[in-house]
Design an enzyme around this catalytic site. Structure first.
Site, short mmCIF file in Angstrom:
data_model
loop_
_atom_site.label_atom_id
_atom_site.label_comp_id
_atom_site.label_asym_id
_atom_site.label_seq_id
_atom_site.Cartn_x
_atom_site.Cartn_y
_atom_site.Cartn_z
N VAL A 1 45.02 2.45 12.89
CA VAL A 1 46.01 2.08 13.91
C VAL A 1 45.57 2.67 15.25
CG1 VAL A 1 48.42 2.31 14.64
CG2 VAL A 1 47.89 2.04 12.21
N ALA B 1 44.84 7.29 18.02
CA ALA B 1 44.56 6.42 16.87
C ALA B 1 44.63 7.26 15.60
CB ALA B 1 43.18 5.78 17.02
N LYS B 2 44.68 6.63 14.48
CA LYS B 2 44.66 7.34 13.20
C LYS B 2 44.31 6.34 12.11
CE LYS B 2 45.70 11.55 11.58
NZ LYS B 2 45.59 12.86 12.25
N GLY B 3 43.75 6.85 11.02
CA GLY B 3 43.42 5.95 9.91
C GLY B 3 43.74 6.60 8.58
#
Ligand code: NAD
Length: 435
Positions: free
Chosen positions: A79, A124-126
């Site tokens: 994201v 952001a992050k995943g």
């Protein structure tokens, strides 16, 4: 539209359920935090809706062949919450409970954190819904490489730069870097941070988050008239963040009286021998069984007599059940999201000063930024240089947060959000809408 009205909701389509503020969970908590700062955004409030929706959210299927020949499918996410100030930046979490809502919230908190310390990144992050402990090393490598290829649409040294988070580490970053490099045809060390030193990693990265926790703790102690010499400290989580912070506080003359981790709670009113505890953890995997301390029931940890409490383990640890028992004057959030909103209010009512995660644990991403800069220039700095720059950034960021909190009579969490949201939305406004 008046200067601080929220944007015309009527002109927006109804929100999908996962964006609904009534939807409880990490994303709902984040939306409440944004609502709380909107009155302080002046004319920039016109753009606030931009913070309430991730810019992009990618869901990927990650199929791998298991060692026994079967095919397993895992769900993965990346994201990008906001890219107004620069490329996306944020970790990758491998955990069986990861959800899109959680990754969205973590990506938004990265936008806030990066803006609060003024590093030129968006958020952001995943993550992948997987318990990595159930995989062999080969399965883990195949999972990481396939996930990296699937999110290859979004990541890149100038686009979005992942890093380690829960259950990911330098080995996983190395596989991600290699996969991206194989797919693009050139070695791209700057596509991820948190790499081993031999692959373009940075000195000082391992200790950076704990050092940042310590730095803001020292500043807050000074400003609130708390003497560090002899101050009693309790730490939950004695890993990368809590272990480093505990060591630095002890070196500065504070007394670490209690430590809790997943193996139990240890207590010594006269002060634990922190280097010995760290050695015990390195040898045995946890603080449990450490000689030179009394055992304590896990629930009693929260009512320990101390001046400083550092939650540095998991989310939601300080909650409505235990917040009332806390005796500390200062809570420094090393972990992400360790305090529930109800507990936050209880602590505020008790006069406890909470240094929020979005500023207190930003030392990690700050040195990740240094790593990325060093990779771009292929010129590496000394550890002293890195630590000095880190401390300066953390001190300046914390001073600004303190000032905004005093001026507006708000918590340090709201003050951090005010500074960060203003920076993000000013960038948004200056860029304008395309087309
Ligand atoms: P880590 O794996 O090195 O350490 C985690 C610690 O938490 C361990 O001591 C573990 O025993 C303890 N723990 C786990 N379950 C527990 C439980 N049920 N009760 C008590 N203790 C428990 O992880 P870390 O890198 O130190 O990260 C800790 C927190 O800090 C996480 O919330 C992470 O997202 C956050 N954080 C880390 C960094 C970083 O650079 N490492 C940066 C920002 C935020």
């Amino acid at each position: 539209m008046t200067s601080n009205s929220t944007p015309a909701a009527a002109s927006n389509h109804p929100l999908p359920s996962y964006l609904d503020p009534k939807h409880l969970g990490p994303w709902g908590i984040y939306l409440q935090q944004v609502d709380r700062v909107t009155p302080y955004l002046g004319s920039l409030a016109r753009w606030v809706e931009t913070l309430k929706r991730p810019k992009r959210a990618l869901i990927v299927d990650v199929p791998i062949e298991m060692d026994n020949g079967t095919i397993a499918h895992f769900e993965g996410y990346r994201v990008q919450h906001n890219l107004s100030r620069g490329p996306g930046k944020g970790g990758v979490r491998f955990h069986q409970d990861v959800t899109l809502s959680e990754v969205m919230a973590l990506s938004a908190w990265m936008s806030i954190k990066n803006a609060a310390v003024n590093v030129p990144y968006g958020g952001a992050k995943g993550g992948i819904r997987v318990d990595p402990k159930t995989l062999s090393k080969g399965e883990l490598e195949r999972l990481t490489r396939r996930y990296t290829s699937e999110i290859g649409l979004l990541i890149g040294p100038s686009k979005d730069i992942p890093a380690p988070d829960v259950n990911t580490n330098g080995q996983i970053m190395s596989w991600m870097m290699d996969t991206y490099s194989m797919n693009t045809g050139a070695t791209a060390t700057g596509v991820v941070t948190g790499k081993p030193i031999d692959l373009g990693g940075s000195l000082g990265r391992v200790e950076a988050t704990g050092r940042g926790v310590f730095t803001v703790g020292v500043e807050a102690a000074k400003l609130s008239g708390l003497a560090l010499q002899g101050a009693r400290v309790a730490v939950q989580g004695f890993g990368n963040v809590g272990g480093t912070a505990g060591k630095l506080f002890a070196e500065a003359g504070a007394i670490v009286v209690a430590v809790q981790d997943h193996t139990g709670t240890i207590f010594n009113a006269k002060g634990l021998d922190v280097p010995a505890v760290l050695e015990h953890v390195a040898n045995t995997g946890g603080v449990g069984g450490f000689k030179g301390a009394d055992k304590m029931a896990n629930d009693d940890f929260w009512s320990v007599d101390c001046e400083i409490l550092i939650p540095a383990a998991l989310e939601g640890q300080i909650n409505a059940k235990n917040a009332g028992k806390i005796k500390a004057k200062l809570v420094i959030e090393g972990a992400n999201g360790p305090t529930t909103p109800e507990a936050d209010d209880i602590l505020t009512d008790k006069g406890v000063l909470v240094l929020p995660d979005v500023i207190a644990n930003a030392g990690g991403v700050t040195v990740s930024y240094f790593e990325w800069v060093q990779d771009f220039s292929s010129f590496f700095w000394s550890e002293d240089e890195i630590n000095a720059r880190l401390v300066r950034i953390m001190q300046e960021a914390f001073a600004a947060v303190w000032q905004v909190a005093q001026e507006n009579k708000v918590s340090l969490r709201t003050a951090t959000f005010i500074i960060a949201c203003r920076r993000i939305l000013h960038a948004r406004e200056m860029r304008g809408l395309y087309p």
